[in-house]
Design an enzyme around this catalytic site. Structure first.
Site, PDB file in Angstrom:
ATOM      1  N   HIS A 189       0.841  -1.206   0.000  1.00  0.00           N
ATOM      2  CA  HIS A 189       0.000   0.000   0.000  1.00  0.00           C
ATOM      3  C   HIS A 189       0.879   1.261   0.000  1.00  0.00           C
ATOM      4  CE1 HIS A 189      -3.228   2.711   0.812  1.00  0.00           C
ATOM      5  NE2 HIS A 189      -4.052   1.832   1.366  1.00  0.00           N
ATOM      6  N   GLU A 293      -0.269   1.073  -5.774  1.00  0.00           N
ATOM      7  CA  GLU A 293      -0.146  -0.068  -4.876  1.00  0.00           C
ATOM      8  C   GLU A 293      -0.191  -1.397  -5.642  1.00  0.00           C
ATOM      9  OE1 GLU A 293      -3.351   0.337  -2.014  1.00  0.00           O
ATOM     10  OE2 GLU A 293      -3.494   2.463  -2.506  1.00  0.00           O
TER      11      GLU A 293
END
Length: 319
Positions: A189, A293
């Site tokens: 992330h 991500e």
């Protein structure tokens, strides 16, 4: 003074060792920092094995970290590179992960530092060739009992953070140590730091299908370079493994390449959503970040007993 017939000659001077990467721990052992002789650095919080800082040799920060991020182990870190495992969203109809919170437990677990390794530099060699790798581990054996109750599988995770002079590579290896199969999802992330989100353009996703989570989870196709003009939350499924390039004001600043990760999530909360998140600060911080991500989240990785899954990303800086 007695003269010796065979006096020893002066000892040859020992070549000075070239500067080597340095790895240090914080006083409270909550984080690990690695620094290359040329000044590049990375800092990893043991809580979540979260990369909270990555700086180039001139000291410029390349990751965005919220000013309100909790770094004391009480809450998942907002910013840096949190790890998502074993589930991406909340999936009430998936029996194995139905009880887990969004993004799973990897980012809210205390990881173990497993060690460091670095490229060796001989006397006179270029410091630019140096690198350092930090390894972290999490397993069912040291998982918090509450998380273990929600996901009662035997597993092992090895997370590696490799710092080079012009790039950062993060890789995750998942092993099934159980006697039954389990399903999992993985995501890195990554919050990239930019100067002005309105000047950012993202390429490398042309013709990719994506799920637009801001527009009722409709499936769409990317037909042009992506610009961020409002709240953005998309799960892309590119057909190939082309690099995703982040450009700002016409200059390429990041290249993100994926290894065995079939999805790319692009996220920016924009003004209203950012203002509604207590750990997102400053409120206008959305102007200085974009999440790109790499992950495997559109389906499930099913690991049979003894199987392993490995995925990685490399973020390269443009000079």
């Amino acid at each position: 003074m007695v003269e010796r017939a065979n006096r020893p000659s002066a000892l040859a001077s020992t070549p000075a060792l070239a500067p080597q990467p340095q790895v240090t721990f914080s006083d409270d052992n909550s984080r690990v920092t690695a620094v290359l002789p040329t000044g590049e650095s990375v800092e990893v919080l043991l809580y979540g094995a979260t990369v909270i800082s990555w700086k180039s040799g001139d000291g410029a920060e390349k990751l965005w970290l919220s000013e309100a991020a909790r770094l004391d182990g009480t809450k998942a870190v907002r910013g840096g590179i949190p790890l998502v495992f074993p589930v991406f969203g909340t999936v009430p109809n998936h029996a194995q992960t139905a009880k887990l919170p969004q993004h799973g437990f990897a980012r809210t677990s205390r990881w173990e530092f497993l060690g460091k390794s670095s490229s060796e530099s001989a006397p006179g060699s270029a410091a630019a060739d140096l690198s350092v790798k930090l390894d972290f581990g999490l397993s069912s054996a040291n998982l918090d009992p509450s998380a273990r109750e929600l996901w009662p599988f035997e597993f092992g995770l090895i997370y590696s953070v490799l710092l080079n002079r012009d790039s950062l590579t993060t890789s995750l290896v998942v092993t099934n140590d159980d006697d039954k199969p389990f399903d999992c999802q993985v995501l890195l992330h990554t919050y990239l730091r930019v100067k002005d989100i309105t000047a950012v353009e993202i390429t490398g996703l042309a013709d990719a299908s994506y799920v637009d989570k801001v527009d009722g989870a409709k499936t769409k196709t990317q037909s042009s370079p992506l610009t961020i003009t409002g709240e953005t939350d998309r799960v892309y499924s590119p057909a190939g493994d082309a690099a995703v390039i982040v450009t700002e004001s016409g200059a390429e600043i990041f290249s993100v390449t994926r290894d065995n990760l079939g999805n790319v999530v692009v996220w920016n909360p924009w003004a209203d959503k950012a203002a509604g998140m207590a750990d997102f600060a400053p409120n206008d911080g959305f102007k200085n970040m974009v999440c790109v991500e790499p992950g495997s989240v559109s389906g499930w990785q099913t690991l049979e007993p003894g199987d392993a899954f490995e995925g990685a990303q490399t973020i390269t800086l443009y000079s």
